[in-house]
Design an enzyme around this catalytic site. Structure first.
Site, PDB file in Angstrom:
ATOM      1  N   LYS A  30      40.998  13.649  46.188  1.00  0.00           N
ATOM      2  CA  LYS A  30      40.022  13.787  47.266  1.00  0.00           C
ATOM      3  C   LYS A  30      40.167  12.715  48.340  1.00  0.00           C
ATOM      4  O   LYS A  30      39.720  12.905  49.472  1.00  0.00           O
ATOM      5  CB  LYS A  30      38.600  13.770  46.688  1.00  0.00           C
ATOM      6  CG  LYS A  30      38.266  15.003  45.856  1.00  0.00           C
ATOM      7  CD  LYS A  30      36.838  14.969  45.354  1.00  0.00           C
ATOM      8  CE  LYS A  30      36.510  16.228  44.548  1.00  0.00           C
ATOM      9  NZ  LYS A  30      35.113  16.226  44.055  1.00  0.00           N
ATOM     10  N   LYS A  33      43.557  26.584  39.931  1.00  0.00           N
ATOM     11  CA  LYS A  33      42.226  27.005  39.506  1.00  0.00           C
ATOM     12  C   LYS A  33      41.476  27.679  40.651  1.00  0.00           C
ATOM     13  O   LYS A  33      41.569  27.252  41.810  1.00  0.00           O
ATOM     14  CB  LYS A  33      41.437  25.783  39.012  1.00  0.00           C
ATOM     15  CG  LYS A  33      40.031  26.088  38.523  1.00  0.00           C
ATOM     16  CD  LYS A  33      39.352  24.796  38.088  1.00  0.00           C
ATOM     17  CE  LYS A  33      37.904  25.045  37.673  1.00  0.00           C
ATOM     18  NZ  LYS A  33      37.207  23.799  37.302  1.00  0.00           N
ATOM     19  N   LYS A  81      35.667  27.065  44.602  1.00  0.00           N
ATOM     20  CA  LYS A  81      34.785  27.358  45.730  1.00  0.00           C
ATOM     21  C   LYS A  81      35.075  26.480  46.933  1.00  0.00           C
ATOM     22  O   LYS A  81      34.594  26.756  48.034  1.00  0.00           O
ATOM     23  CB  LYS A  81      33.319  27.219  45.309  1.00  0.00           C
ATOM     24  CG  LYS A  81      32.921  25.877  44.719  1.00  0.00           C
ATOM     25  CD  LYS A  81      31.492  25.957  44.166  1.00  0.00           C
ATOM     26  CE  LYS A  81      31.090  24.740  43.344  1.00  0.00           C
ATOM     27  NZ  LYS A  81      30.949  23.516  44.076  1.00  0.00           N
TER      28      LYS A  81
END
Length: 329
Positions: A112, A193, A196
Site C-alpha cells: 500500500k 484475489k 473491492k
C-alpha cells in the site's frame, strides 16, 4: 463456555461475491456454536483518506449486508469498531509492545505504501490495532484470508509477549481458514484475489450488482485456453475459479459441475453460472433493501456495541491492572 470468534470488514468499496463466499457465509455458520463479534472496521478504513459522506454510507451498507447475509444480531454482536473505544486504547498499548522491524516486514504495508512519497503513520501501525481488535475479546478463532495470516501471526506474538512480561492473560488466537471457498479470485485474472479495491469494476461481482450487470461481468470473465470445464488451479486458474464460484453458490461439488459440462464449451457454463449467482444474490439484496429502508441498522449497531463494550472493558481493565496503571474512579 462457547469459544469466541472475532472478525471485521472495512467499509471501503463495495463488498464482493468474494467477501460473501470467503467471509460472510462462514460468519453465518460460526454463530451457531460460537460467541461471535463481527464488526465494521471503520478505524482501519481511515488509514487512507476517506470522504466523510462515503464513509458513513459504506459503513451502514456493510453492516446491513452482514445482516442480509444471514448474521443474526440476536446471536452475534454486530457493531462499528469506533463505537467500542477499548479497541483504540488497547491498540495504543499494543503499539508499545510492537517492534518497528515487525511492522516494516508487513507485506500489506509494503504494497500500500509502494510508490508513494508519503504515507500516514496509521498505515504503518495498524497491525497493532488489528491485534487489539482480536485480543480485546480474548478471541479463540479468527476467520482470516491467506493475505491476513501475517497479521494474525503478529497478534499471536504480541499476546505471547504480553503473557511473558505480565503473566498469563491473553488467549493465543488460532486462524479459521475454510478449505473451500476461502479465496475467490478476480474475474479478469485468476491468479489475483477478487478485491473491492480493484479499479476495474469488471474484475469483481459486487453483492449489490443488478442481475444484468452480473450476467455481463460473468460473460466477459477471462477463461483459459481450451474448452474443458475441469478443476485444475495450477494449469487452468480462470475456469477453476469460476467453478469454485459455481460450487459455492449452487451447493454442487466441483466433480458434479465438471460432469455436467463435460464436452461442452465455456459459453453454456458461464451462462448457467450467471443465473446461479443471480439466484444467490437476489434474496440477499431484497433483505438488504428492507433493512436499509426500515432504519433498523441503527438499533442493531447500538445493541451490538453495548454488548461488545462489556467484554472489551473487562479485558482492557485486566491489561491495565497487570501493566501497573492506576485505576480510574
Amino acid at each position: 463456555m462457547l469459544k469466541k470468534v472475532m472478525s471485521g470488514i472495512q467499509p471501503s468499496g463495495s463488498l464482493t461475491l468474494g467477501n460473501y463466499i470467503g467471509a460472510l457465509k462462514n460468519f453465518v455458520k460460526l454463530q451457531d456454536d460460537h460467541q461471535c463479534f463481527f464488526m465494521v472496521v471503520d478505524m482501519h478504513a481511515i488509514t487512507v483518506a476517506q470522504d466523510p459522506v462515503a464513509l458513513r454510507e459504506q459503513s451502514e451498507s456493510v453492516a446491513a449486508l452482514f445482516i442480509a447475509a444471514g448474521i443474526d444480531p440476536a446471536r452475534s454482536n454486530v457493531y462499528m469498531q469506533s463505537h467500542v473505544p477499548q479497541h483504540a486504547e488497547l491498540g495504543w498499548i499494543m503499539t508499545t509492545l510492537t517492534a518497528m522491524g515487525e511492522l516494516e516486514r508487513m507485506t500489506q504495508f509494503k504494497d500500500k505504501s509502494s510508490g508513494k512519497d508519503s504515507v500516514g503513520a496509521g498505515l504503518f501501525v495498524y497491525p497493532s490495532l488489528m491485534a487489539a481488535d482480536i485480543l480485546v475479546y480474548n478471541a479463540d478463532l479468527v476467520p482470516v484470508g491467506e493475505d491476513q495470516k501475517q497479521h494474525l501471526e503478529l497478534t499471536r506474538d504480541l499476546a505471547g509477549r504480553f503473557n511473558n512480561r505480565f503473566g498469563e492473560f491473553f488467549t493465543i488466537p488460532e486462524p479459521y481458514i475454510p478449505k473451500v471457498g476461502a479465496r475467490i479470485m478476480s474475474l479478469d485474472d485468476g491468479t489475483k484475489k477478487m478485491s473491492k479495491s480493484n479499479p476495474n469494476a469488471g474484475s469483481y461481482i459486487a453483492l449489490l450488482d443488478s442481475p444484468d450487470v452480473i450476467r455481463k461481468k460473468i460473460s466477459r470473465a477471462t477463461t483459459d485456453s481450451g474448452r474443458e470445464v475441469i478443476f485444475d488451479p495450477a494449469n487452468k486458474p480462470e475456469i477453476s475459479n469460476l467453478m469454485s464460484i459455481y460450487s459455492e453458490c449452487s451447493g454442487m461439488t466441483l466433480q458434479q459441475i465438471a460432469d455436467r459440462y463435460e464436452g461442452q464449451m465455456y459459453g453454456g457454463f458461464k451462462k448457467d453460472l450467471a443465473e446461479v449467482v443471480v439466484s444467490t444474490l437476489e434474496p440477499l439484496q431484497q433483505r438488504y433493501n428492507e433493512i436499509r429502508s426500515s432504519g433498523a441498522i441503527t438499533d442493531i449497531l447500538a445493541e451490538g456495541a453495548d454488548r461488545a463494550r462489556i467484554v472489551a472493558a473487562e479485558t482492557l481493565n485486566g491489561v491495565k491492572e497487570r501493566m501497573g496503571f492506576l485505576p480510574a474512579r
